[in-house]
Design a protein around this motif. Structure first.
Motif, PDB file in Angstrom:
ATOM      1  N   LYS A  79       1.030  -1.283   0.058  1.00 13.61           N
ATOM      2  CA  LYS A  79      -0.141   0.085  -0.245  1.00 13.61           C
ATOM      3  C   LYS A  79       0.921   1.127   0.038  1.00 13.61           C
ATOM      4  CE  LYS A  79      -3.973   0.242   1.913  1.00 13.61           C
ATOM      5  NZ  LYS A  79      -5.037   0.536   2.780  1.00 13.61           N
ATOM      6  N   PHE A  80       0.477   2.131  -0.846  1.00  9.36           N
ATOM      7  CA  PHE A  80       1.105   3.352  -1.040  1.00  9.36           C
ATOM      8  C   PHE A  80       0.290   4.703  -0.863  1.00  9.36           C
ATOM      9  CE2 PHE A  80       3.263   0.250  -3.432  1.00  9.36           C
ATOM     10  CZ  PHE A  80       4.589   0.502  -3.387  1.00  9.36           C
ATOM     11  N   GLU A  81       0.637   5.864  -0.242  1.00  7.25           N
ATOM     12  CA  GLU A  81       0.228   6.857  -0.088  1.00  7.25           C
ATOM     13  C   GLU A  81       0.825   8.201  -0.945  1.00  7.25           C
ATOM     14  OE1 GLU A  81      -0.510   8.179   3.760  1.00  7.25           O
ATOM     15  OE2 GLU A  81      -1.312   6.036   4.289  1.00  7.25           O
ATOM     16  N   PHE A  82       0.118   8.509  -2.163  1.00  6.40           N
ATOM     17  CA  PHE A  82       0.651   9.233  -3.122  1.00  6.40           C
ATOM     18  C   PHE A  82      -0.039  10.804  -2.857  1.00  6.40           C
ATOM     19  CE2 PHE A  82       1.274   5.511  -5.557  1.00  6.40           C
ATOM     20  CZ  PHE A  82       2.581   5.629  -5.639  1.00  6.40           C
ATOM     21  N   PRO A  83       0.853  11.939  -3.088  1.00  5.23           N
ATOM     22  CA  PRO A  83       0.407  13.242  -2.953  1.00  5.23           C
ATOM     23  C   PRO A  83      -0.665  13.500  -3.853  1.00  5.23           C
ATOM     24  CG  PRO A  83       2.407  13.209  -3.874  1.00  5.23           C
ATOM     25  CD  PRO A  83       2.194  11.953  -3.430  1.00  5.23           C
ATOM     26  N   ASN A  84      -1.657  14.261  -3.580  1.00  6.78           N
ATOM     27  CA  ASN A  84      -2.982  14.908  -4.520  1.00  6.78           C
ATOM     28  C   ASN A  84      -2.146  15.620  -5.785  1.00  6.78           C
ATOM     29  OD1 ASN A  84      -4.708  13.732  -3.248  1.00  6.78           O
ATOM     30  ND2 ASN A  84      -4.762  15.269  -1.888  1.00  6.78           N
ATOM     31  N   LYS A  85      -0.883  16.193  -5.760  1.00  6.40           N
ATOM     32  CA  LYS A  85      -0.400  16.805  -6.695  1.00  6.40           C
ATOM     33  C   LYS A  85      -0.339  16.086  -7.832  1.00  6.40           C
ATOM     34  CE  LYS A  85       3.301  20.303  -7.757  1.00  6.40           C
ATOM     35  NZ  LYS A  85       4.593  20.700  -7.263  1.00  6.40           N
ATOM     36  N   ARG A  86      -0.428  16.105  -9.262  1.00  9.10           N
ATOM     37  CA  ARG A  86      -0.070  15.493 -10.395  1.00  9.10           C
ATOM     38  C   ARG A  86       0.581  16.569 -11.346  1.00  9.10           C
ATOM     39  NH1 ARG A  86      -1.722  12.788  -7.069  1.00  9.10           N
ATOM     40  NH2 ARG A  86      -3.577  11.287  -6.877  1.00  9.10           N
ATOM     41  N   PRO A  87       1.513  15.910 -12.066  1.00  7.92           N
ATOM     42  CA  PRO A  87       2.208  14.744 -12.126  1.00  7.92           C
ATOM     43  C   PRO A  87       3.012  14.848 -10.416  1.00  7.92           C
ATOM     44  CG  PRO A  87       3.459  15.810 -13.431  1.00  7.92           C
ATOM     45  CD  PRO A  87       2.418  16.775 -13.169  1.00  7.92           C
ATOM     46  N   ILE A  88       3.460  13.694 -10.007  1.00 10.25           N
ATOM     47  CA  ILE A  88       4.262  13.502  -8.844  1.00 10.25           C
ATOM     48  C   ILE A  88       5.639  13.466  -9.329  1.00 10.25           C
ATOM     49  CG2 ILE A  88       2.635  12.210  -7.555  1.00 10.25           C
ATOM     50  CD1 ILE A  88       4.225   9.741  -8.053  1.00 10.25           C
ATOM     51  N   ASN A  89       6.373  14.227  -8.518  1.00  6.05           N
ATOM     52  CA  ASN A  89       7.951  14.207  -9.072  1.00  6.05           C
ATOM     53  C   ASN A  89       8.866  13.070  -8.208  1.00  6.05           C
ATOM     54  OD1 ASN A  89       7.788  16.650 -10.506  1.00  6.05           O
ATOM     55  ND2 ASN A  89       7.200  17.803  -8.711  1.00  6.05           N
ATOM     56  N   ILE A  90       9.559  12.442  -8.971  1.00  7.89           N
ATOM     57  CA  ILE A  90      10.400  11.484  -8.648  1.00  7.89           C
ATOM     58  C   ILE A  90      11.698  11.541  -9.376  1.00  7.89           C
ATOM     59  CG2 ILE A  90      10.609   8.720  -8.465  1.00  7.89           C
ATOM     60  CD1 ILE A  90       7.488   8.525  -8.792  1.00  7.89           C
ATOM     61  N   LYS A  91      12.720  11.180  -8.346  1.00  4.96           N
ATOM     62  CA  LYS A  91      14.060  11.275  -8.900  1.00  4.96           C
ATOM     63  C   LYS A  91      14.395   9.992  -9.131  1.00  4.96           C
ATOM     64  CE  LYS A  91      18.762  13.154  -8.239  1.00  4.96           C
ATOM     65  NZ  LYS A  91      19.830  13.914  -7.296  1.00  4.96           N
ATOM     66  N   PHE A  92      14.324   9.254 -10.312  1.00  5.14           N
ATOM     67  CA  PHE A  92      14.398   8.003 -10.522  1.00  5.14           C
ATOM     68  C   PHE A  92      15.893   7.307 -10.503  1.00  5.14           C
ATOM     69  CE2 PHE A  92      10.589   8.522 -13.048  1.00  5.14           C
ATOM     70  CZ  PHE A  92       9.903   7.754 -12.344  1.00  5.14           C
ATOM     71  N   GLU A  93      16.033   6.339  -9.886  1.00  8.08           N
ATOM     72  CA  GLU A  93      17.476   5.514  -9.665  1.00  8.08           C
ATOM     73  C   GLU A  93      17.449   4.264 -10.479  1.00  8.08           C
ATOM     74  OE1 GLU A  93      18.425   3.458  -5.948  1.00  8.08           O
ATOM     75  OE2 GLU A  93      19.268   5.351  -5.714  1.00  8.08           O
ATOM     76  N   SER A  94      18.238   4.342 -11.395  1.00  5.60           N
ATOM     77  CA  SER A  94      18.622   3.381 -12.360  1.00  5.60           C
ATOM     78  C   SER A  94      19.586   2.285 -11.791  1.00  5.60           C
ATOM     79  CB  SER A  94      19.111   3.555 -13.647  1.00  5.60           C
ATOM     80  OG  SER A  94      18.428   2.901 -14.499  1.00  5.60           O
ATOM     81  N   LEU A  95      19.593   1.189 -11.496  1.00  2.00           N
ATOM     82  CA  LEU A  95      20.698   0.332 -11.164  1.00  2.00           C
ATOM     83  C   LEU A  95      21.129  -0.379 -12.144  1.00  2.00           C
ATOM     84  CD1 LEU A  95      18.622  -1.695  -8.273  1.00  2.00           C
ATOM     85  CD2 LEU A  95      19.989   0.376  -8.044  1.00  2.00           C
ATOM     86  N   CYS A  96      22.669  -0.222 -12.297  1.00  2.00           N
ATOM     87  CA  CYS A  96      23.436  -0.816 -13.301  1.00  2.00           C
ATOM     88  C   CYS A  96      24.645  -1.659 -12.727  1.00  2.00           C
ATOM     89  CB  CYS A  96      24.134   0.447 -13.946  1.00  2.00           C
ATOM     90  SG  CYS A  96      22.801   1.572 -14.741  1.00  2.00           S
ATOM     91  N   GLY A  97      24.348  -2.943 -12.573  1.00  2.00           N
ATOM     92  CA  GLY A  97      25.301  -3.703 -11.992  1.00  2.00           C
ATOM     93  C   GLY A  97      25.747  -3.306 -10.474  1.00  2.00           C
TER      94      GLY A  97
END
Length: 224
Positions: A79-97
């Motif tokens: 279960k997640f609770e997201f903010p009402n603001k759209r779009p949500i801002n996420i700093k994506f983290e990419s796993l490389c090895g």
């Protein structure tokens, strides 16, 4: 998700990302035949190959979804609770090895709309730009799916890690502040303490664990 998938998700700290080419609904991501020759369609198909999505639901006690997606009620629901603001801002983290590469990204949280018709020219005229059109198509499903009350986060596969079997995964660290609890199916083989210990062993220290049971008098799932 299934019990095995939930354990693997916590241990790897990564969600498996759904891809348009692998969805089980043959109508999904399709457009009306009148748009097949449009200029937008080519751009859309190219964009489709570069994007994935995560699915969520407003309802954590839907009996049909527990049967379909959680191994006949033996699995779990995150279960997640997201903010009402759209779009949500996420700093994506990419796993490389063994290394971690940070990418600035924006996750678009979309409420799925359930329609009788496929996306058509009348819908296209209401969209402001290509991104709006893509989001409208990727968050549209047939009426038979409306019980799911689905929301989606659409993201670029370049923000993900390609893992076993060519499937894509995204680090849970991107969503850690929204991750609040785990709901266990009424037939889950493990007790609450097992899941608490598993969460803590993988750095999720403040996650509430709840379990469902079958209601004694009506066709309903309720918390223990």
């Amino acid at each position: 998700m299934t019990n095995e998938a939930a354990i693997a998700t916590l241990e790897s700290c990564a969600f498996r990302v759904s891809e348009p080419r692998l969805v089980n609904d043959p109508f999904e991501f399709r457009v009306s035949s009148e748009l097949m020759d449009s200029d937008f369609l080519g751009i859309y198909k190219q964009s489709l190959d570069r994007k994935g999505f995560l699915s969520f639901s407003e309802n954590d006690r839907n009996i049909q979804m527990w049967g379909n997606y959680a191994d006949c009620h033996k699995g779990v629901c995150f279960k997640f609770e997201f903010p009402n603001k759209r779009p949500i801002n996420i700093k994506f983290e990419s796993l490389c090895g063994s290394e971690t590469k940070l990418n600035n990204g924006k996750g678009v949280l979309l409420k799925v709309s359930y329609k009788e018709e496929l996306y058509s020219s009348s819908d296209e005229n209401e969209s402001k730009n290509g991104a709006d059109k893509f989001n409208a198509i990727s968050s549209r499903k047939g009426l038979d799916w409306r019980h799911e009350k689905e929301w989606r986060i659409v993201l670029l596969l370049s923000h993900c890690h390609e893992g076993k079997g060519g499937r894509y995964y995204i680090s849970m660290s991107n969503f850690e502040k929204y991750f609040k609890s785990i709901v266990l199916g009424c037939k889950n083989p493990h007790d609450i303490n097992y899941w608490k210990n598993l969460c803590q062993a993988n750095g999720f220290n403040d996650i509430e664990i709840k379990k469902l049971k079958i209601h004694d008098e009506v066709y309903k799932l309720t918390y223990i």
